[in-house]
Design an enzyme around this catalytic site. Structure first.
Site, mmCIF file in Angstrom:
data_model
loop_
_atom_site.group_PDB
_atom_site.id
_atom_site.type_symbol
_atom_site.label_atom_id
_atom_site.label_comp_id
_atom_site.label_asym_id
_atom_site.label_seq_id
_atom_site.Cartn_x
_atom_site.Cartn_y
_atom_site.Cartn_z
ATOM 1 C CE LYS A 161 5.932 -1.620 1.150
ATOM 2 N NZ LYS A 161 7.058 -1.714 0.443
ATOM 3 C CD GLU B 91 4.465 -8.373 1.366
ATOM 4 O OE1 GLU B 91 3.532 -7.594 1.196
ATOM 5 O OE2 GLU B 91 5.409 -7.959 1.093
#
Length: 866
Positions: free
Chosen positions: A685, A668
């Site tokens: 997410k 990420e």
């Protein structure tokens, strides 16, 4: 970076088609937004998108609801504005600690003064005038709801059944409304659910939904309708809105100000940021030049791992390998190798402390304590804290280096990191970045060993050179900061530099004799030595076999809490969400292991010994060593991890003097800043494990994630948060979402990813930008401040440390790239920790959330054990 990506179904996750609003029929009045510490408030600026940035930033300000007291607000501020927007926020409108003096504002402001309340602000209008709120029948955080309305006022021209995103746990009770308020909008599927209010005699309006969300439509039209009401409320003799400006002190107080506040830290005197930006000082004298050497065919194709093991592994000062182990064939990819020349560490507990490890000096076995400068006197009209922080100190130093470096040769290599700083901001650095956050009192009740992170809260190594491997071409490139010969004595370590404030970080390092560049002779020597190594490794007679290391012996990772305990915390998190305290809470835990060294500890020869990678010293001291407790097996651990779980932000960073190493396979991106100020954030997410044994089942899981209502809402909440983060320092019109909630596929997981971009405002430095959106929203939830406060309680006030913070580099030319520190093993000596967690929403289930935690841990550990 990824092997596969796809977008979600347009009916459930992309914004509704929204026609471009016609040009506004009026000049922009003076707008004040009262922010109840919500993480979406800044997004209201996007609803003024039909106004140019330069006008918008002079006419719209956002201030915290407790930034001024009621008397000052009423007497000094109200006369300077034309209308107020009451923002969304956590908590209850009938609770003073959440709604402040706004109930008094609603009741006592002049009858012709326009007010628009959104979510909490909408509820507050009702409760301030006698209405009540109660819990909604069904919580729909981050989901779209169809809205019907009366077609008048705010809703003139808005289509019936318009889709709007909601984030509320409370709703206005229709039957409790006073006579003076009328319902002007309601949920299409439930007319009893109030979605819009209007005062029958005053210009006071409220909407329960979030018109500013990226998934809502026609929000700009609603705001334009409100502004029309504002202008129409002006008396005939009122000065035209086009000539009215907000007072400068109020503009300075705004929490959205895409211009530098960091220049004030550059000297000991007080500087007005606006005067800095409008002045045209003579260009600073260049002290260093960025030199670039392309090795061409020399060493072409030699494995990065071979070069790292030959020239960087086990060297003094530590080692840095930013790996990019997962390649994206669509993008140029680079790997970076370097060795620190000095190290800055920062600790918050019990009081902030800053330390220097100058590896080029004989006395560097012990850190040098650097005094933190006194903070300027704070002002109630200043939105950002005037307190000097590690972020502000490092930002000023970075801007100084950038201003005094000739970067003209940088075009010879497109790699983003052209040497500079590399390290981390630990999660506890939130104490210096979250406005309104205070260290919890409960910390004093914890055992001494649990009050602070076992690793430094922030640590940055400085490397004046970096060796880059271009995966696209197979070529190697060397880059370094080289002292300009005519300015060779104008380095920090030779009596200081003219114009550098003694209390600045540059001044403190100057006093300690720190160098930030190498001489031209040292540069040539390093390039020559590196070429020899590349030639040697290219030779057919040279073995390219990786260094043989014993298999690391590590104990199984054990969680701090058993699954049943973690599940009970999920219940508590959902309870807080139900009460309206948060929309989403990123709950985490730590898994712990230990390593039994199978080879001697990493003892480093003292950095005063001259070497090609550290030529600063000319006085070797072979009897001087720094004994550390970092086992060499950690590198063997990383070799396994980069093969079993390659990721775009893989990295191996080891600082033996601290006994700390980070073995990361983070997928990420937190934030990337280009040298031209282009900003990109990529929140992740929504994650599900893959089924590698069954292609049909794997595809079923991917599609299931693609349309999962809970996971889409989870991602959207963080996307809206990140947009608001960027709007605090980027030009409003530049903040865009080019890639919204798409599935990306990695070796072991499918995950939902969004890309948000923007453009830095004038004079904003990379470190300042990072600080304004730290900690990563994907690791906090939303609203950020209230969520962090709740998570402190849920996680027992125990520090997360390096995990869930940010790790990356700061380049000489102003570029930066930081990952979110997840899927990462942190070593302190032989103790290993691996953090994992997940975003808890109202739709979360105990079983699925704990399973997701185990999937994330398994993606890291499955390749580490036989």
């Amino acid at each position: 970076m990824v092997s596969k990506s796809s977008s979600i179904d347009s009916s459930s996750a992309v914004p509704s088609s929204t026609p471009s609003p016609p040009p506004p029929p009026l000049d922009l009045p003076r707008v004040l937004v009262l922010d109840f510490y919500d993480s979406y408030t800044n997004n209201l600026l996007t609803l003024f998108g039909h106004y140019p940035d330069e006008i918008l930033l002079k006419k719209v300000v956002i201030i915290k609801q407790d930034q001024f007291d009621w008397d000052f607000f009423r007497l000094s501020l109200l006369p300077s504005i034309d209308c107020i927007l009451l923002s969304p926020g956590p908590g209850r409108p009938d609770r003073t600690e959440d709604f402040g003096f706004c109930a008094q504002l609603i009741r006592e402001c002049p009858a012709d003064f326009p007010i628009l309340g959104i979510c909490l602000g909408h509820q507050g209008i009702a409760t301030s005038l006698g209405g009540k709120v109660s819990f909604v029948p069904e919580i729909l955080h981050g989901q779209k709801t169809r809205i019907s309305h009366n077609g008048k006022g705010l809703f003139k021209g808005v289509p019936q059944g318009v889709e709007m995103v909601t984030y509320n746990s409370l709703t206005v009770e229709r039957k409790s409304l006073p006579e003076e308020l009328e319902v002007v909008a309601w949920m299409t599927d439930d007319e009893e659910t109030v979605m819009g209010l209007a005062h029958k005699e005053r210009s006071v309006f409220g909407v329960q939904f979030h018109p500013e969300s990226i998934h809502s439509s026609h929000g700009s039209l609603i705001v334009r309708n409100f502004l029309s009401t504002v202008v129409s409320s002006f008396p005939p003799d009122h000065e035209p809105a086009s000539t009215l400006l907000l007072p400068p002190w109020l503009v300075e107080a705004s929490s959205v100000r895409p211009s530098s506040t960091a220049h004030a830290h550059a000297t000991t005197s007080t500087i007005n940021p606006s005067s800095v930006l409008t002045s045209t000082p003579s260009p600073p004298q260049k002290t260093w030049k960025l030199e670039v050497h392309r090795f061409g065919q020399v060493g072409k194709g030699v494995a990065v791992q071979s070069v790292f093991e030959k020239e960087f592994w086990g060297k003094e000062g530590g080692e840095v390998w930013l790996d990019s182990a997962k390649k994206d064939p669509a993008l140029p990819t680079y790997s970076y190798l370097s060795t620190p020349s000095h190290l800055l560490t920062y600790s918050l507990f019990p009081t902030p402390s800053l330390s220097l490890y100058p590896f080029s000096q004989p006395s560097s076995s012990s850190p040098i304590a650097l005094p933190l400068p006194p903070s300027p006197i704070s002002s109630p009209t200043t939105s950002f804290s005037n307190t000097e922080t590690f972020f502000s100190l490092l930002n000023s130093l970075q801007l100084h280096l950038q201003a005094h470096t000739d970067l003209s040769p940088s075009s010879l290599c497109k790699a983003d990191w052209k040497a500079g700083w590399v390290g981390w901001f630990g999660f506890e650095m939130k104490e210096e970045t979250l406005l309104g956050y205070e260290r919890p009192e409960a910390l004093k009740d914890l055992p001494d060993g649990e009050k602070e992170a076992k690793t430094k809260d922030s640590c940055f190594a400085y490397t004046e050179r970096v060796l880059v491997y271009e995966h696209e071409t197979g070529e190697w490139v060397g880059m370094a900061l080289v002292e300009v010969e005519s300015q060779a004595e104008a380095k920090f370590g030779a009596g200081g530099e003219e114009g550098v404030a003694p209390s600045s970080l540059a001044g403190m390092l100057s006093k300690e004799g720190v160098r930030f560049g190498v001489s031209r002779e040292e540069w040539k020597s390093w390039i020559g030595r590196t070429a020899e190594v590349l030639v040697e490794l290219s030779s057919p007679s040279t073995s390219t076999t990786s260094a043989s290391l014993p298999t690391p012996e590590i104990t199984p990772f054990v969680p701090d809490q058993a699954g049943v305990v973690y599940s009970s915390l999920i219940d508590e998190a959902r309870s807080a969400i139900h009460e309206g305290e948060s929309y989403e809470l990123t709950l985490t835990t730590q898994f712990r292991s230990s390593l039994t060294p199978t080879s001697p500890p990493h003892h480093t020869t003292h950095p005063s010994i001259s070497s090609p990678l550290n030529p600063h010293s000319s006085h070797p001291d072979p009897n001087s060593t720094i004994s550390t407790s970092i086992p060499r097996d950690l590198y063997a651990l990383y070799k396994k991890l980069r093969l079993s779980n390659p990721a775009p932000y893989s990295s191996f960073i080891s600082f033996p003097v601290l006994g700390t190493a980070v073995v990361s396979s983070s997928p990420e991106r937190f934030i990337k800043i280009g040298k031209g100020g282009e900003v990109e954030m990529k929140p992740i997410k929504g994650t599900i494990g893959r089924c590698l044994e069954d292609a049909e089942e794997d595809e079923r899981r991917r599609k299931g994630l693609e349309g999962d209502r809970k996971e889409i809402a989870e991602n959207l909440m963080i996307v809206d948060l990140i947009r608001a983060d960027l709007l605090s320092f980027c030009l409003p019109s530049s903040v865009k979402v080019p890639k919204l909630i798409q599935v990306e596929t990695y070796d072991f997981v499918h995950t939902l990813v969004t890309t948000v971009v923007g453009q830095l405002g004038e004079g904003v430095g990379a470190v300042e930008a990072i600080g304004r959106c730290f900690p990563p929203g994907s690791m906090t939830g939303a609203p950020k401040l209230r969520s962090v406060q709740i998570l402190d309680e849920l996680e027992g006030h125990r520090p997360r440390g390096i995990y869930s913070g940010a790790l990356g580099y700061l380049s000489f030319d102003g570029a930066a790239d930081f990952s979110v520190t997840i899927r990462s093993i942190v070593a302190q000596g032989t103790d290993l920790s691996l953090g994992a967690g997940g975003a808890i929403t109202w739709l979360s289930s105990r079983e699925r959330e704990w399973e997701e935690v185990l999937v994330k841990v398994g993606s890291v550990t499955k390749g580490l054990f036989p």
